[in-house]
Design a protein around this motif. Structure first.
Motif, PDB file in Angstrom:
ATOM      1  N   GLU A   1       1.178   5.811  -8.456  1.00 14.48           N
ATOM      2  CA  GLU A   1      -0.086   5.641  -9.179  1.00 14.48           C
ATOM      3  C   GLU A   1       0.093   4.861 -10.469  1.00 14.48           C
ATOM      4  OE1 GLU A   1      -2.572   9.556  -7.674  1.00 14.48           O
ATOM      5  OE2 GLU A   1      -1.394   9.712  -9.508  1.00 14.48           O
ATOM      6  N   SER A   2       1.264   4.934 -11.072  1.00 18.26           N
ATOM      7  CA  SER A   2       1.479   4.235 -12.338  1.00 18.26           C
ATOM      8  C   SER A   2       2.110   2.855 -12.156  1.00 18.26           C
ATOM      9  CB  SER A   2       2.345   5.086 -13.269  1.00 18.26           C
ATOM     10  OG  SER A   2       3.640   5.246 -12.721  1.00 18.26           O
ATOM     11  N   ALA A   3       2.474   2.504 -10.933  1.00 14.09           N
ATOM     12  CA  ALA A   3       3.112   1.204 -10.685  1.00 14.09           C
ATOM     13  C   ALA A   3       2.120   0.064 -10.912  1.00 14.09           C
ATOM     14  CB  ALA A   3       3.647   1.153  -9.258  1.00 14.09           C
ATOM     15  N   ARG A   4       2.578  -0.996 -11.525  1.00 15.57           N
ATOM     16  CA  ARG A   4       1.771  -2.188 -11.774  1.00 15.57           C
ATOM     17  C   ARG A   4       2.576  -3.418 -11.371  1.00 15.57           C
ATOM     18  NH1 ARG A   4      -1.128   1.324 -11.755  1.00 15.57           N
ATOM     19  NH2 ARG A   4      -2.557   2.110 -13.322  1.00 15.57           N
ATOM     20  N   PRO A   5       1.917  -4.447 -10.866  1.00 20.67           N
ATOM     21  CA  PRO A   5       2.644  -5.664 -10.499  1.00 20.67           C
ATOM     22  C   PRO A   5       3.132  -6.383 -11.760  1.00 20.67           C
ATOM     23  CG  PRO A   5       0.290  -5.990 -10.247  1.00 20.67           C
ATOM     24  CD  PRO A   5       0.486  -4.552 -10.600  1.00 20.67           C
ATOM     25  N   PRO A   6       4.168  -7.187 -11.633  1.00 15.46           N
ATOM     26  CA  PRO A   6       4.626  -7.955 -12.792  1.00 15.46           C
ATOM     27  C   PRO A   6       3.566  -8.973 -13.212  1.00 15.46           C
ATOM     28  CG  PRO A   6       5.808  -8.622 -10.809  1.00 15.46           C
ATOM     29  CD  PRO A   6       4.955  -7.444 -10.441  1.00 15.46           C
ATOM     30  N   ALA A   7       3.581  -9.346 -14.478  1.00 18.67           N
ATOM     31  CA  ALA A   7       2.572 -10.266 -15.028  1.00 18.67           C
ATOM     32  C   ALA A   7       2.520 -11.589 -14.267  1.00 18.67           C
ATOM     33  CB  ALA A   7       2.838 -10.504 -16.508  1.00 18.67           C
ATOM     34  N   ASP A   8       3.665 -12.091 -13.815  1.00 20.54           N
ATOM     35  CA  ASP A   8       3.659 -13.389 -13.133  1.00 20.54           C
ATOM     36  C   ASP A   8       3.011 -13.321 -11.748  1.00 20.54           C
ATOM     37  OD1 ASP A   8       5.808 -11.921 -12.145  1.00 20.54           O
ATOM     38  OD2 ASP A   8       7.125 -13.659 -11.961  1.00 20.54           O
ATOM     39  N   ALA A   9       2.736 -12.129 -11.235  1.00 20.06           N
ATOM     40  CA  ALA A   9       2.043 -11.986  -9.948  1.00 20.06           C
ATOM     41  C   ALA A   9       0.578 -12.415 -10.072  1.00 20.06           C
ATOM     42  CB  ALA A   9       2.129 -10.556  -9.443  1.00 20.06           C
ATOM     43  N   LYS A  10       0.043 -12.459 -11.290  1.00 22.61           N
ATOM     44  CA  LYS A  10      -1.339 -12.885 -11.518  1.00 22.61           C
ATOM     45  C   LYS A  10      -1.566 -14.297 -10.972  1.00 22.61           C
ATOM     46  CE  LYS A  10      -5.101 -12.094 -14.372  1.00 22.61           C
ATOM     47  NZ  LYS A  10      -6.043 -11.495 -13.463  1.00 22.61           N
ATOM     48  N   ALA A  11      -0.537 -15.112 -10.944  1.00 24.87           N
ATOM     49  CA  ALA A  11      -0.643 -16.481 -10.432  1.00 24.87           C
ATOM     50  C   ALA A  11      -1.032 -16.508  -8.956  1.00 24.87           C
ATOM     51  CB  ALA A  11       0.680 -17.213 -10.633  1.00 24.87           C
ATOM     52  N   LEU A  12      -0.850 -15.400  -8.252  1.00 23.41           N
ATOM     53  CA  LEU A  12      -1.164 -15.337  -6.824  1.00 23.41           C
ATOM     54  C   LEU A  12      -2.581 -14.831  -6.550  1.00 23.41           C
ATOM     55  CD1 LEU A  12       2.220 -13.809  -5.667  1.00 23.41           C
ATOM     56  CD2 LEU A  12       1.530 -16.210  -5.596  1.00 23.41           C
ATOM     57  N   ASP A  13      -3.323 -14.454  -7.596  1.00 24.93           N
ATOM     58  CA  ASP A  13      -4.670 -13.895  -7.409  1.00 24.93           C
ATOM     59  C   ASP A  13      -5.588 -14.808  -6.614  1.00 24.93           C
ATOM     60  OD1 ASP A  13      -3.944 -11.604  -8.699  1.00 24.93           O
ATOM     61  OD2 ASP A  13      -5.151 -11.965 -10.488  1.00 24.93           O
ATOM     62  N   ASP A  14      -5.451 -16.120  -6.791  1.00 30.42           N
ATOM     63  CA  ASP A  14      -6.329 -17.063  -6.079  1.00 30.42           C
ATOM     64  C   ASP A  14      -6.104 -17.034  -4.574  1.00 30.42           C
ATOM     65  OD1 ASP A  14      -7.500 -17.840  -8.439  1.00 30.42           O
ATOM     66  OD2 ASP A  14      -6.190 -19.574  -8.711  1.00 30.42           O
ATOM     67  N   GLU A  15      -5.000 -16.482  -4.125  1.00 31.26           N
ATOM     68  CA  GLU A  15      -4.709 -16.407  -2.684  1.00 31.26           C
ATOM     69  C   GLU A  15      -5.382 -15.204  -2.023  1.00 31.26           C
ATOM     70  OE1 GLU A  15      -0.642 -16.895  -1.637  1.00 31.26           O
ATOM     71  OE2 GLU A  15      -0.306 -18.377  -3.226  1.00 31.26           O
ATOM     72  N   LEU A  16      -5.894 -14.284  -2.823  1.00 29.75           N
ATOM     73  CA  LEU A  16      -6.564 -13.105  -2.278  1.00 29.75           C
ATOM     74  C   LEU A  16      -7.985 -13.433  -1.857  1.00 29.75           C
ATOM     75  CD1 LEU A  16      -5.413 -10.489  -4.933  1.00 29.75           C
ATOM     76  CD2 LEU A  16      -4.577 -10.724  -2.592  1.00 29.75           C
ATOM     77  N   PRO A  17      -8.462 -12.823  -0.784  1.00 29.57           N
ATOM     78  CA  PRO A  17      -9.858 -13.059  -0.390  1.00 29.57           C
ATOM     79  C   PRO A  17     -10.801 -12.504  -1.469  1.00 29.57           C
ATOM     80  CG  PRO A  17      -8.836 -11.410   1.023  1.00 29.57           C
ATOM     81  CD  PRO A  17      -7.777 -11.900   0.098  1.00 29.57           C
ATOM     82  N   GLN A  18     -11.865 -13.200  -1.692  1.00 32.70           N
ATOM     83  CA  GLN A  18     -12.858 -12.779  -2.679  1.00 32.70           C
ATOM     84  C   GLN A  18     -13.737 -11.687  -2.072  1.00 32.70           C
ATOM     85  OE1 GLN A  18     -12.797 -13.960  -5.868  1.00 32.70           O
ATOM     86  NE2 GLN A  18     -10.943 -14.924  -5.119  1.00 32.70           N
ATOM     87  N   THR A  19     -14.009 -10.647  -2.850  1.00 26.54           N
ATOM     88  CA  THR A  19     -14.880  -9.578  -2.375  1.00 26.54           C
ATOM     89  C   THR A  19     -16.161  -9.596  -3.194  1.00 26.54           C
ATOM     90  OG1 THR A  19     -13.849  -8.007  -3.878  1.00 26.54           O
ATOM     91  CG2 THR A  19     -12.960  -8.120  -1.651  1.00 26.54           C
TER      92      THR A  19
END
Length: 54
Positions: A35-53
């Motif tokens: 529950e407390s795990a968070r992705p590393p900051a540089d993973a934000k660069a991959l957000d555009d690859e996620l489908p938009q909801t």
């Protein structure tokens, strides 16, 4: 997906059963850690690859 094409993979049920974990397999410590795990900051660069909801 591979090269824009969907792929299918067959997995035997015996192999699948060995990889599936149910809620009873996690300790309270495991749950708190998950529950407390968070992705590393540089993973934000991959957000555009996620489908938009919506």
């Amino acid at each position: 997906m591979t090269d824009g094409q969907q792929s299918s993979v067959l997995v035997s049920t015996e192999k699948w059963k060995r990889r599936v974990m149910g809620p009873e397999d996690f300790t309270e410590t495991d749950i708190v850690a998950l529950e407390s795990a968070r992705p590393p900051a540089d993973a934000k660069a991959l957000d555009d690859e996620l489908p938009q909801t919506s």
